[in-house]
Scaffold this motif. Structure first.
Motif, PDB file in Angstrom:
ATOM      1  N   LEU A 198     -22.683 -45.565  -1.632  1.00  8.45           N
ATOM      2  CA  LEU A 198     -21.665 -46.435  -1.769  1.00  8.45           C
ATOM      3  C   LEU A 198     -20.356 -45.892  -2.480  1.00  8.45           C
ATOM      4  O   LEU A 198     -19.448 -46.515  -2.146  1.00  8.45           O
ATOM      5  CB  LEU A 198     -22.282 -47.662  -2.936  1.00  8.45           C
ATOM      6  N   VAL A 199     -20.353 -44.991  -3.260  1.00  7.78           N
ATOM      7  CA  VAL A 199     -19.361 -44.163  -3.645  1.00  7.78           C
ATOM      8  C   VAL A 199     -18.633 -43.693  -2.342  1.00  7.78           C
ATOM      9  O   VAL A 199     -17.333 -43.926  -2.382  1.00  7.78           O
ATOM     10  CB  VAL A 199     -19.500 -43.058  -4.725  1.00  7.78           C
ATOM     11  N   ALA A 200     -19.387 -43.020  -1.510  1.00  4.16           N
ATOM     12  CA  ALA A 200     -18.810 -42.476  -0.327  1.00  4.16           C
ATOM     13  C   ALA A 200     -17.964 -43.587   0.555  1.00  4.16           C
ATOM     14  O   ALA A 200     -17.090 -43.393   1.218  1.00  4.16           O
ATOM     15  CB  ALA A 200     -19.849 -41.524   0.604  1.00  4.16           C
ATOM     16  N   GLU A 201     -18.646 -44.763   0.755  1.00  8.44           N
ATOM     17  CA  GLU A 201     -17.881 -45.839   1.205  1.00  8.44           C
ATOM     18  C   GLU A 201     -16.792 -46.572   0.706  1.00  8.44           C
ATOM     19  O   GLU A 201     -16.083 -47.678   1.213  1.00  8.44           O
ATOM     20  CB  GLU A 201     -19.240 -46.934   1.558  1.00  8.44           C
ATOM     21  N   GLY A 202     -16.400 -46.169  -0.716  1.00  4.66           N
ATOM     22  CA  GLY A 202     -15.483 -46.879  -1.434  1.00  4.66           C
ATOM     23  C   GLY A 202     -15.617 -48.000  -1.976  1.00  4.66           C
ATOM     24  O   GLY A 202     -14.641 -48.822  -2.468  1.00  4.66           O
ATOM     25  N   GLU A 251     -20.599 -34.363   2.352  1.00  6.03           N
ATOM     26  CA  GLU A 251     -20.820 -33.073   1.268  1.00  6.03           C
ATOM     27  C   GLU A 251     -20.251 -33.253   0.119  1.00  6.03           C
ATOM     28  O   GLU A 251     -20.736 -32.768  -1.060  1.00  6.03           O
ATOM     29  CB  GLU A 251     -20.031 -31.782   2.066  1.00  6.03           C
ATOM     30  N   GLU A 252     -19.196 -34.162   0.013  1.00  4.40           N
ATOM     31  CA  GLU A 252     -18.699 -34.249  -1.396  1.00  4.40           C
ATOM     32  C   GLU A 252     -19.439 -34.756  -2.508  1.00  4.40           C
ATOM     33  O   GLU A 252     -19.870 -34.489  -3.605  1.00  4.40           O
ATOM     34  CB  GLU A 252     -17.231 -35.049  -1.411  1.00  4.40           C
ATOM     35  N   GLN A 253     -20.142 -35.959  -2.038  1.00  5.18           N
ATOM     36  CA  GLN A 253     -21.184 -36.577  -2.781  1.00  5.18           C
ATOM     37  C   GLN A 253     -22.372 -35.765  -2.869  1.00  5.18           C
ATOM     38  O   GLN A 253     -22.986 -35.818  -4.042  1.00  5.18           O
ATOM     39  CB  GLN A 253     -21.466 -38.062  -2.039  1.00  5.18           C
ATOM     40  N   ARG A 254     -22.722 -34.929  -1.770  1.00  4.81           N
ATOM     41  CA  ARG A 254     -23.947 -34.264  -2.096  1.00  4.81           C
ATOM     42  C   ARG A 254     -23.773 -33.204  -3.147  1.00  4.81           C
ATOM     43  O   ARG A 254     -24.611 -32.886  -4.027  1.00  4.81           O
ATOM     44  CB  ARG A 254     -24.413 -33.733  -0.708  1.00  4.81           C
ATOM     45  N   ARG A 255     -22.663 -32.595  -3.059  1.00  6.13           N
ATOM     46  CA  ARG A 255     -22.118 -31.442  -4.012  1.00  6.13           C
ATOM     47  C   ARG A 255     -22.251 -32.060  -5.456  1.00  6.13           C
ATOM     48  O   ARG A 255     -22.704 -31.220  -6.384  1.00  6.13           O
ATOM     49  CB  ARG A 255     -20.863 -30.992  -3.790  1.00  6.13           C
ATOM     50  N   GLN A 256     -21.900 -33.359  -5.817  1.00  2.00           N
ATOM     51  CA  GLN A 256     -21.749 -33.981  -7.132  1.00  2.00           C
ATOM     52  C   GLN A 256     -23.216 -33.962  -7.437  1.00  2.00           C
ATOM     53  O   GLN A 256     -23.802 -33.670  -8.672  1.00  2.00           O
ATOM     54  CB  GLN A 256     -20.922 -35.026  -6.921  1.00  2.00           C
TER      55      GLN A 256
END
Length: 370
Positions: free
Chosen positions: A84-88, A278-283
């Protein structure tokens, strides 16, 4: 032989090594009633078991037994949230107050100071409602199971229990595991999407990955077949059969029923980047020391719904999430290089000795060199 692969794709099905079988037998000897393990390596898949799945009949644990995996579910909930974060649609810095106004308040709690990130990483300080041992007695006493083991709880009831006590610390100042955090995550997912959190998890993960043996039972106390029976004396009494249990007492924080094979498929997809950008997976993988967990899992660090643990002989780390429910205990994850994956389930009481043996067995087999 029964279905020993349970849905995991691999080159071949292998017989357990003598070392693995000795390890599982050792878990049974240390007090585990029934033991099931799935280990996936570049050579194939091993499924092995020990003990019994039913103390009355002496039947073994089914190779494809369903397990109550408990707070392993937190990793699934974190993935839905980060999607949901990745989807804005949501930010990790959004407050609880924004999405659930007026819910987290009283006795020092303030939802305006608690972020989604705090909830996911267990740094919110929000009181863990399961520590109210009388109100949530089914998780804490044999008598409580008899009285409330089939009772249905609503998320609002559970949050009300948490709000009846003071927070453990100010948000962001410490680390402390709390079922309340993920109860709130489930409610936020519903506020953001307009759908039940179970629907979102089933659509985004269970259906997407084809996790055919993973179920979110809601208020249904029954275990789907095949399954081992589970036993618990809450470390205070003679163990009783607790197979039938209404899991709404943990709900979004841990009602899931799954198999070791399905858990391996989920953590493999997460590790390979199938489920998150990748950004969300990294976090999610960015872990901090979790001293409260270290007593049970030495060296544990916690990301966003994900635990990092050391492999044997300082060979790096593996990622996953331990957990369980009354009568079930789960351990496992995926090695840092992604080449070895394992999940292990044990029925019965969890003792210090049994916990240590489970941890050591997983760490050894995920650190082995091919």
């Amino acid at each position: 032989m029964e279905d020993a692969i349970g849905g995991v794709t691999a080159v071949s099905a292998l017989e357990p090594t003598a070392e693995l079988q000795r390890g599982l037998d050792g878990l049974h000897e240390a007090g585990g009633t029934g033991v099931i393990a799935v280990l996936e390596t570049p050579d194939g898949v091993v499924t092995a078991r020990a003990g019994v799945g039913d103390k009355e009949t002496g039947e073994p644990v089914p190779y494809d037994t369903r397990c109550r995996v408990g707070f392993v579910q937190m990793s699934f909930m974190a993935v839905v949230t980060l999607q949901l974060v990745a989807e804005g649609k949501l930010s990790l810095e959004d407050t609880v107050e924004r999405w659930l106004p007026g819910l987290v308040t009283g006795n020092g709690h303030d939802g305006a100071k608690v972020s989604v990130r705090h909830l996911l990483q267990h740094t919110s300080g929000v009181y863990d409602y399961t520590h109210d041992m009388e109100t949530i007695s089914s998780l804490n006493y044999v008598e409580g199971y008899a009285e409330k083991g089939l009772r249905t709880y609503t998320p609002h009831e559970l949050i009300d229990v948490a709000m009846g006590a003071e927070p453990k610390f100010a948000p962001g100042t410490d680390w402390g595991f709390s079922y309340t955090n993920y109860t709130l995550i489930g409610m936020i997912i519903e506020a953001v999407t307009g759908n039940d959190w179970r629907e979102e998890l089933n659509t985004r993960i269970v259906g997407q990955l084809g996790l055919r043996d993973t179920v979110l039972p809601g208020a249904d106390p029954e275990m789907p077949e095949p399954h081992a029976r589970s036993y618990c004396g809450y470390n205070l009494a003679e163990p009783i059969d607790v197979t039938r249990f209404n899991p709404t007492v943990v709900g979004a924080a841990g009602e899931m029923i799954s198999t070791p094979a399905d858990l391996i498929r989920f953590f493999t997809a997460l590790h390979e980047g199938t489920l998150l950008p990748e950004e969300q997976r990294r976090q999610m993988y960015d872990a901090m020391p979790a001293p409260q967990l270290a007593a049970m899992w030495p060296g544990a660090c916690y990301g966003l719904g994900l635990i990092r643990l050391p492999l044997a002989e300082e060979k790096g780390y593996f990622y996953g999430h331990g957990g369980g429910f009354v009568g079930w205990n789960m351990r496992g994850g995926i090695s840092e290089d992604g080449r070895r994956r394992m999940y292990l389930g044990v029925t019965g009481e969890i003792t210090v000795e049994l916990n240590s043996k489970m941890n050591d067995l997983v760490a050894r087999h995920l650190s082995a060199t091919d």
